[in-house]
Enzyme design. Structure first.
Site, PDB file in Angstrom:
ATOM      1  N   TYR A 158      -0.989  -1.465   1.629  1.00 11.41           N
ATOM      2  CA  TYR A 158      -2.661  -1.724   1.162  1.00 11.41           C
ATOM      3  C   TYR A 158      -2.558  -3.333   0.592  1.00 11.41           C
ATOM      4  O   TYR A 158      -3.558  -3.369   1.467  1.00 11.41           O
ATOM      5  CB  TYR A 158      -3.332  -0.765  -0.022  1.00 11.41           C
ATOM      6  CG  TYR A 158      -4.619  -0.774  -0.496  1.00 11.41           C
ATOM      7  CD1 TYR A 158      -6.104  -0.465   0.687  1.00 11.41           C
ATOM      8  CD2 TYR A 158      -5.241  -1.655  -1.370  1.00 11.41           C
ATOM      9  CE1 TYR A 158      -6.949  -1.148  -0.047  1.00 11.41           C
ATOM     10  CE2 TYR A 158      -6.153  -1.766  -1.924  1.00 11.41           C
ATOM     11  CZ  TYR A 158      -7.393  -1.229  -0.503  1.00 11.41           C
ATOM     12  OH  TYR A 158      -9.126  -1.630  -1.085  1.00 11.41           O
ATOM     13  N   LYS A 162      -4.536  -5.981   3.257  1.00 11.86           N
ATOM     14  CA  LYS A 162      -5.666  -6.859   3.341  1.00 11.86           C
ATOM     15  C   LYS A 162      -5.103  -8.056   2.058  1.00 11.86           C
ATOM     16  O   LYS A 162      -6.297  -8.930   2.145  1.00 11.86           O
ATOM     17  CB  LYS A 162      -5.875  -6.761   1.252  1.00 11.86           C
ATOM     18  CG  LYS A 162      -7.204  -4.433   0.640  1.00 11.86           C
ATOM     19  CD  LYS A 162      -8.306  -4.607   1.901  1.00 11.86           C
ATOM     20  CE  LYS A 162      -9.031  -3.744   1.648  1.00 11.86           C
ATOM     21  NZ  LYS A 162      -9.883  -3.699   2.498  1.00 11.86           N
TER      22      LYS A 162
END
Length: 249
Positions: A158, A162
């Site tokens: 993640y 991101k």
């Protein structure tokens, strides 16, 4: 509200709940016709549409997995058919988590998170840029995360995805700025959503100077500013954290 988006069209991905839902409602409150994208829960998306219509706005629910290029192509074709070939604001919000330590993280969990959070953002940005370049105007907001700014243990996939969104945002801002298109990223911290509902709050709040989690509507307020307000017209290529002060440069 001020009706800053009256007569304009916005697309919010992953808009059935949480931050995406709040963004869709916020943009609709400024007069935008909003395409509410979803991939799984049609019921949730239709509830957002109903809320917008009940307030006198326009909205449509459009199903697509934004990690799938063919579905993204169909999403934008449906959008253009519905709203006369126009798109003024894109909010790339769709995302998932598959948390785990690096040593235990499967390649499948890595690929799924990167595909939706990063590749999905790229695919939608690419499709939107074709429309906005012809219009010579448009605003894009990519939802990143403080995990992409500072990293987070147990979220290598993640955080990497991101962080990639931040680089994509800056590159796109440089490429599209000469045509009047702004591209910015918003990096929320711990926000009260389904994604964070299972987390233990006490150690989290100890890291947050404001000593509380944020609300989706607070993130949506920042997104609304970047998408609608004339004062945001000279802001592009920026990463704005909204995290109660947790991450400070």
């Amino acid at each position: 509200m001020t009706g800053l988006l009256t007569g304009k069209v916005a697309l919010v991905t992953g808009a059935g709940r949480g931050i995406g839902r709040a963004c869709a409602l916020a943009l609709a409150s400024e007069g935008a016709a909003v395409a509410v994208n979803y991939s799984r829960s049609e019921e949730a998306a239709q509830q957002v549409v109903a809320a917008i219509e009940a307030a006198g706005g326009q909205a449509v629910a459009l199903k697509a997995d934004v990690a799938d290029p063919k579905q993204v192509e169909r999403l934008f074709a449906d959008l253009l058919a519905k709203y006369y070939g126009r798109l003024d604001a894109l909010v790339n919000n769709a995302g998932i988590t598959r948390d785990g330590l690096i040593l235990r993280m499967s390649l499948e969990d890595w690929n799924q998170v990167v595909a939706l959070n990063l590749t999905g953002t790229f695919l939608c940005l690419k499709a939107a840029s074709r429309i906005m370049l012809k219009q010579r105007c448009g605003r894009v907001v990519n939802i990143s995360s403080t995990s992409g700014v500072a990293g987070n243990a147990g979220q290598a996939n993640y955080s990497a995805a991101k962080a990639g969104v931040l680089g994509l945002t800056r590159s796109a801002a440089r490429e599209l700025g000469s045509r009047g298109i702004t591209v910015n990223a918003v990096a929320p911290g711990f926000i009260a959503t389904d994604m964070t509902s299972a987390l233990e709050l006490e150690p989290i709040l100890a890291q947050v100077p404001l000593r509380r989690v944020g609300q989706p509507e607070e993130v949506a307020g920042l997104v609304r500013f970047l998408c609608a307000d004339p004062a945001a017209a000279y802001i592009t290529g920026q990463v704005i954290t909204i995290d109660g002060g947790m991450v400070m440069a």
